[in-house]
Design a protein around this motif. Structure first.
Motif, PDB file in Angstrom:
ATOM      1  N   LEU A 244       0.832  -1.204   0.000  1.00  0.00           N
ATOM      2  CA  LEU A 244       0.000   0.000   0.000  1.00  0.00           C
ATOM      3  C   LEU A 244       0.868   1.257   0.000  1.00  0.00           C
ATOM      4  O   LEU A 244       0.564   2.232  -0.708  1.00  0.00           O
ATOM      5  CB  LEU A 244      -0.913  -0.011   1.228  1.00  0.00           C
ATOM      6  CG  LEU A 244      -1.860   1.191   1.360  1.00  0.00           C
ATOM      7  CD1 LEU A 244      -2.806   1.254   0.176  1.00  0.00           C
ATOM      8  CD2 LEU A 244      -2.648   1.104   2.670  1.00  0.00           C
ATOM      9  N   CYS A 287       5.104   7.324   4.437  1.00  0.00           N
ATOM     10  CA  CYS A 287       4.376   6.067   4.203  1.00  0.00           C
ATOM     11  C   CYS A 287       5.142   4.836   4.686  1.00  0.00           C
ATOM     12  O   CYS A 287       4.561   3.969   5.365  1.00  0.00           O
ATOM     13  CB  CYS A 287       4.055   5.927   2.716  1.00  0.00           C
ATOM     14  SG  CYS A 287       2.827   7.110   2.112  1.00  0.00           S
ATOM     15  N   VAL A 305      -7.587   0.858   5.057  1.00  0.00           N
ATOM     16  CA  VAL A 305      -7.668   0.708   3.599  1.00  0.00           C
ATOM     17  C   VAL A 305      -8.970   1.293   3.070  1.00  0.00           C
ATOM     18  O   VAL A 305      -8.986   2.018   2.063  1.00  0.00           O
ATOM     19  CB  VAL A 305      -7.546  -0.778   3.208  1.00  0.00           C
ATOM     20  CG1 VAL A 305      -7.744  -0.957   1.704  1.00  0.00           C
ATOM     21  CG2 VAL A 305      -6.197  -1.336   3.623  1.00  0.00           C
ATOM     22  N   THR A 309      -9.189   4.617   0.678  1.00  0.00           N
ATOM     23  CA  THR A 309      -9.840   4.455  -0.623  1.00  0.00           C
ATOM     24  C   THR A 309     -10.934   5.498  -0.813  1.00  0.00           C
ATOM     25  O   THR A 309     -11.060   6.108  -1.887  1.00  0.00           O
ATOM     26  CB  THR A 309     -10.438   3.044  -0.750  1.00  0.00           C
ATOM     27  OG1 THR A 309      -9.405   2.074  -0.606  1.00  0.00           O
ATOM     28  CG2 THR A 309     -11.109   2.860  -2.102  1.00  0.00           C
TER      29      THR A 309
END
Length: 459
Positions: A244, A287, A305, A309
């Motif tokens: 990710l 990140c 997540v 999104t």
């Protein structure tokens, strides 16, 4: 010496007739300079400008072509003119994290970072919807009640009536959409102020939630069910978190460089490659450490997540679609948008429907955290935290300025403060006072920024 009558030719030799004087003045008007200007008036049919004329270009459009020196100059100009962007909230986050880490080394531990990443999802989803409404220059006070209604609807449908989880989840989300449409119709079609409509919705949807929950007031959800897993499921494979992080960095870099190439192809000044590389490196520096910490605990949370999104998709909708441009246009000027042919009512109704949908999604995430739907859902400080997250993150209360990333930054500030104070065993009243102070500071910054922009001719 002749004293006879003079011929016309002889009479005109020494003086001018009135008709001749008028004609002479007209000729002078065509050939003489304008009075007091020294410039000749434009001749009808002449070209507007010479072929080699230089077109005036705002120097601020070219400053980024000068490299880091030019970008630094532009940054200083933006700060002086009140175009602060997300700078205050980023600086605030750094100060908050540094302060709490100094007070308690457990603040940046893997477990606490993982808990923060899960806790931001529910309130953050609601805040993303609030951003849409704030961009119109309006407010939605019903998002807390709508989120509670969605959780109750899911519990009643799935547990009480045995509706399959996937169908109950869809219907619960659609209940939020329907509530948003109702608000939008009353506001856009009938003309009731959004403040009044959504305040009525706050009471009405809360009452409906209590009604469908019944006398018991609490419905426990399935521990291993779909909704329960929203906040309890983790991708334990280390490749998930790092993947990710890589996708985020690579996606940003690709979008930035492709955007720069399109601007160059169109002859529009763009950011230099060195600046794009620096931005990408800064994003990677955030990140990958977060991915490392998440892998040290349970892995990548599903809740994070879903939230990220939603932020990415909503940001794309606002910045890259015609609907998003209409939302910003309405926030800038409703009358100008109407004259431009925008269906103002349709956009407003859609925005409130989006806010209701995201509020319902956030409500299901919050129900997943406690694994129940109860009478306290959507109450407390949820509404204020959702609105505060959007405002603290940089979305203007006055409309027309903001991004959905504001919700992410703002909810990070709020949850970080809450977790930090919790580690220090600070009482709940103090948490409210500190959060209120942060919200006030954000609104003050927004107001001062707008005033500075007006003074600089930028608003």
């Amino acid at each position: 010496m002749s004293t006879g009558p003079k011929t016309p030719a002889e009479g005109s030799a020494g003086r001018t007739s009135p008709e001749q004087e008028k004609g002479t003045e007209k000729e002078k008007g065509r050939t003489s300079p304008d009075k007091g200007t020294g410039r000749k008036p434009p001749v009808v049919g002449a070209p507007a400008a010479a072929p080699d004329a230089i077109t005036a270009i705002d120097p601020r459009l070219l400053v980024r072509e000068e490299g880091f020196a030019g970008y630094a100059a532009e940054f200083r100009r933006r700060m002086r003119s009140g175009e602060l962007g997300s700078v205050p909230v980023v600086v605030g986050l750094i100060v908050i994290w540094a302060t709490f880490q100094t007070l308690n080394p457990a603040f940046m531990s893997a477990q606490n970072v993982s808990n923060i990443s899960v806790d931001i999802a529910g309130t953050g989803l609601i805040a993303v919807g609030v951003v849409f409404v704030l961009l119109l220059g309006e407010i939605d006070l019903s998002v807390g009640s709508v989120s509670g209604l969605a959780g109750a609807a899911f519990g009643v449908l799935n547990i009480t009536h045995g509706v399959p989880e996937w169908l109950a989840l869809i219907l619960a989300v659609l209940s939020g959409t329907a509530a948003g449409v109702v608000h939008g119709v009353f506001f856009a079609r009938i003309g009731v102020p959004a403040f009044v409509v959504t305040m009525a919705g706050l009471l009405a949807w809360n009452g409906l939630m209590l009604q469908i929950l019944g006398a018991n007031g609490t419905i426990n959800l399935d521990d291993s069910g779909l909704v329960a897993k929203l906040t309890t499921y983790y991708f334990s494979d280390i490749a998930a978190a790092y993947g990710l992080a890589t996708a985020a960095v690579a996606g940003y870099a690709a979008a930035a460089f492709l955007g720069a190439r399109r601007r160059e192809a169109a002859g529009v000044p763009s950011r230099p490659a060195s600046e794009l590389l620096l931005r990408t490196a800064l994003l990677a520096a955030v990140c990958y450490p977060v991915a490392y910490l998440l892998n040290q605990y349970k892995g990548l949370p599903l809740a994070l997540v879903i939230f990220l999104t939603a932020v990415v998709v909503s940001d794309f909708v606002l910045r890259r679609t015609g609907f998003g441009r209409k939302v910003f246009a309405l926030g800038g000027s409703i009358e100008a948008s109407r004259r431009a042919g925008i269906d103002v009512a349709a956009v407003r109704i859609t925005v409130f429907a989006v806010a209701g949908t995201l509020a319902a999604m956030g409500g299901l995430m919050l129900a997943s955290k406690i694994n129940a739907a109860n009478q306290g859902a959507g109450s407390g400080d949820l509404l204020m935290s959702s609105i505060a997250a959007a405002v603290i993150g940089g979305t203007s209360l006055f409309g027309g300025r903001g991004r959905t990333w504001s919700a992410l930054l703002g909810v990070l500030v709020i949850v970080s403060i809450q977790k930090g104070l919790q580690l220090e065993s600070i009482d709940e009243p103090v948490k409210y006072m500190i959060t209120g102070g942060v919200l006030l500071a954000a609104v003050v910054i927004d107001s001062v920024s707008r005033r500075t922009q007006k003074a600089a001719g930028r608003a």
